[in-house]
Write an enzyme that holds these catalytic residues in place. Structure first.
Site, PDB file in Angstrom:
ATOM      1  N   TYR A 282      34.357  89.344  88.855  1.00 32.18           N
ATOM      2  CA  TYR A 282      33.267  88.377  88.916  1.00 32.18           C
ATOM      3  C   TYR A 282      33.064  87.912  90.352  1.00 32.18           C
ATOM      4  O   TYR A 282      33.971  87.356  90.962  1.00 32.18           O
ATOM      5  CB  TYR A 282      33.613  87.182  88.014  1.00 32.18           C
ATOM      6  N   TYR A 330      23.079  92.741  92.310  1.00 36.60           N
ATOM      7  CA  TYR A 330      22.558  93.511  91.157  1.00 36.60           C
ATOM      8  C   TYR A 330      21.864  92.594  90.161  1.00 36.60           C
ATOM      9  O   TYR A 330      20.665  92.698  89.919  1.00 36.60           O
ATOM     10  CB  TYR A 330      23.720  94.292  90.546  1.00 36.60           C
TER      11      TYR A 330
END
Ligand SMILES: [Zn+2]
Lengths: 384, 139
Positions: A282, A330
Site C-alpha cells: 500500500y 495508477y
C-alpha cells in the site's frame, strides 16, 4: 503455527477507474461481474461476500443489490488494508465450510462525487475529536508526514531518496494502459520535491491519487479451483495486526507497526522475503512504502531509503514493487487494498503484458489502513 | 490558527481533564494501582486493566518535540496555514498531539525542548499548546 489454507483466488478484475461518473453500486456491479467472468463462475454460485464503503450496512446492501443471500459476509472496516484481511477471513470461511465461493470487492466514486475531505471524517464521540482534531492535522496526511519527518531525522535519509518511491511508481504506470498517469510521462526528483507542499515534508508528489475505481477477487477451495479456467493463485499465508487509531498513541513514528503481520504471513507460508518475486504494498504516501518494506523484513530498519535506489523497485529491477503504478500513479479509490490483490494475481498468472515480471511465482500484497493503523499481509503463489 | 474550531464537549471520562484546563492546569490521568500515566484519559488503565483508582496529577508542562509537520493546506476554514502540528512527548512519558506556537513554523524541529502554553476556547476551557522552552541562540 497455522498452516496454509487449501484456498485459491480464481478470479480478479477492476471496475472502471479514474473519473467514471458512475455510482458506487454501479462500479461494484462491474467489479463483481467482471471478476466472476474471469473466474468462470456464475453469480448464483456466490455464497460469501466481503466489502466495505458501500453504506452503513455494506454487505447486506451489496448482497441485495446483486441479488444473492450469502451464508457468510464480512465488512470489517479497517481502512484501505481491509481487503487483505478479507482474504484471510474468506479462506477461513471456505475451509470451515461456511461458504464455497467468496467475492471480495470494493468500489468508490470519490473523485466523481468529490467526497474526499482533507480533514478526514470527524466522529465527535471519539477521543481524537476532543484531543487531536482541535489542532488541525490533515487526516490522514499529517500523520504520515510526521512519520516521514521522524524517519528522515532518525536515519538521516533525504527527501530525494523518499521521492524514488513516487518516481518508480510512475515508471510502472507508464507501462499500464489503465493507470491514471499512463501517458503522463516520467516523474523526476524535482517534480516531486517541487510540487506543492501539503504537510511537510510531504508534497502532492508524495500523496496517492484521488480517483474512482475498485475491483474484486473471487476465492474458492483449491479443489474447485482446479476445474476453473484460470491458473489458481493459492493463498499461502496471511497475517494482520491493528495498532492505533490516534496520531499520538504509537510510541515510535519512524517504525511501522506492520512487522507482526508480515511475520505471521511468512511463517504460515514457510517463506522469507527473499522468496517473493513481486511486491504490492500500500503506497498511500511515499513514506508508507519505506516503513512497510522494513517492517516486512525486505531490509533492515533505516535501510529502505537506500535499498530502493538504483532502480531496484522500478521495471526490470530486482524487487518489482507496485507494478500497476500503485496508489501514487495508477488508481487510489480511497481504499486501495483490493487492487493490490488484483495486480498480484495478474502478475502471478502472467497477464501483465509490458509490465509483466518474468516468471513471477510468489507475490505479496500488504494493506495498510487508516494512519498506519491496521496492517495485513497476504502471500500468494502460482504454478503456471 | 484555530479560532473557532468547535471542540466537542467532554464526556464523563474526560470532564476532569477538561475541567483542569479551565484553571490552565495540564493534567494526566494516572492509575493508582500501577502508577502509570496515560493520554487521552480512558475508563480503564491500558497498562493493568484497572477501572478504579484512576485520577489526575498535574503535568510539568515540559516536553520534547517527538515529530512535527508544517500544515500548508487547511483541513477546514477554521484553520489558517501554515501552522505546526506536533507530537510532544511530555516529561512524564505520554505523547500529546498539539500545536507548537510562538515560533516561525519552519523553525520547529524534532528534539526541540518545548513548554506548555494555552489557547483559550470560547467556553472557558483551553487547549494546551506548546512554545519554545528557552530562547534560541541567534543563528
Ligand atoms: Zn494501571
Amino acid at each position: 503455527m497455522m498452516r496454509a489454507p487449501a484456498v485459491a483466488i480464481v478470479g480478479a478484475a477492476e471496475c472502471d477507474l479514474g473519473v467514471t461518473g458512475r455510482s458506487i453500486l454501479g462500479l461494484q456491479a462491474q467489479a463483481i461481474t467482471r471478476a466472476l467472468a474471469d473466474a468462470g463462475l456464475p453469480l448464483r454460485d456466490v455464497d460469501g461476500l466481503a466489502t466495505t464503503g458501500v453504506s452503513r450496512f455494506s454487505t447486506t446492501q451489496l448482497a441485495e443489490y446483486v441479488g444473492i443471500q450469502p451464508s457468510w459476509v464480512d465488512s470489517t472496516f479497517t481502512g484501505g488494508g481491509a481487503f487483505e484481511m478479507f482474504v484471510a477471513r474468506a479462506a477461513q470461511a471456505i475451509e470451515a465450510g461456511q461458504a464455497e465461493v467468496v467475492v471480495v470487492s470494493f468500489a468508490s466514486n470519490q473523485r466523481s462525487a468529490r467526497s474526499r475531505s482533507l480533514a478526514g471524517v470527524l466522529e465527535t464521540h471519539t477521543p481524537e475529536a476532543q484531543f487531536e482534531s482541535p489542532y488541525g492535522p490533515l487526516h490522514p496526511i499529517s500523520h504520515y508526514a510526521m512519520a516521514a519527518a521522524a524517519y528522515l531525522h532518525r536515519y538521516r535519509a533525504t527527501r530525494e531518496q523518499l521521492a524514488e518511491v513516487a518516481i518508480a511508481a510512475r515508471e510502472w504506470a507508464l507501462l499500464n494502459p489503465v493507470a491514471y498517469r499512463y501517458g503522463a510521462g516520467p516523474l523526476t526528483v524535482q517534480d516531486v520535491l517541487g510540487a506543492p507542499v501539503v504537510s511537510t515534508p510531504l508534497t502532492t508528489g508524495d500523496c496517492c491519487l484521488v480517483t474512482d475505481g475498485g475491483g474484486a477477487v473471487v476465492l474458492t477451495s483449491l479443489d474447485r479451483a482446479r476445474d476453473l479456467p484460470r491458473p489458481p493463485v493459492r493463498v499461502l499465508g496471511y497475517g494482520e495486526v491493528s495498532t492505533n487509531t490516534s496520531m499520538a498513541w504509537p510510541d515510535d513514528l519512524a517504525t511501522s507497526g506492520a512487522a507482526p503481520a508480515g511475520r505471521r504471513a511468512f511463517a504460515m507460508a514457510g517463506l522469507t522475503p527473499a522468496d517473493v518475486d513481486v511486491v504490492e504494498v500500500y503506497d498511500s504516501f511515499t513514506i508508507t512504502v519505506l516503513l512497510t518494506l522494513e517492517a516486512l523484513g525486505f531490509c533492515g530498519p533505516g535501510e529502505a531509503s537506500s535499498f530502493i535506489q538504483g532502480g531496484r523497485i522500478r521495471p526490470g529491477g530486482a524487487l518489482p514493487l507496485n507494478t500497476s503504478g500503485g496508489g501514487l500513479s495508477y488508481c487510489h479509490p480511497g481504499q486501495f487494498g483490493v487492487l493490490l490483490l488484483v495486480e498480484a494475481v495478474r502478475q502471478l498468472r502472467g497477464e501483465c503484458a509490458d509490465r509483466q515480471v518474468p516468471g513471477a511465482e510468489i507475490g505479496l500484497a500488504h494493506g495498510t489502513g487508516g494512519i498506519l493503523s491496521s496492517h495485513a499481509t497476504v502471500l500468494l503463489g502460482v504454478h503456471r | 490558527m484555530s479560532r473557532s474550531y468547535p471542540v466537542p464537549p467532554p464526556d464523563e471520562v474526560t470532564e476532569g481533564w477538561w475541567g483542569a484546563t479551565r484553571q490552565r492546569r495540564l493534567v494526566l490521568q494516572y492509575c493508582a494501582d500501577c502508577d502509570r500515566p496515560q493520554h487521552p484519559p480512558r475508563a480503564l488503565c491500558t497498562a493493568c486493566g484497572a477501572t478504579d483508582h484512576l485520577g489526575w496529577r498535574d503535568a510539568s508542562g515540559e516536553g520534547i518535540v517527538d515529530s512535527c509537520t508544517v500544515v500548508e493546506r487547511a483541513p477546514s476554514p477554521d484553520f489558517t496555514p501554515p501552522y505546526v502540528v506536533a507530537r510532544v512527548r511530555l516529561a512524564e512519558g505520554p505523547v500529546l498531539l498539539t500545536n507548537v506556537v510562538d515560533i516561525a513554523p519552519y523553525e520547529v524541529g524534532i528534539g526541540d525542548r518545548v513548554r506548555l502554553r494555552w489557547r483559550d476556547l470560547p467556553d472557558g476551557r483551553a487547549l494546551p499548546v506548546f512554545g519554545p522552552a528557552s530562547p534560541r541562540p541567534e543563528e
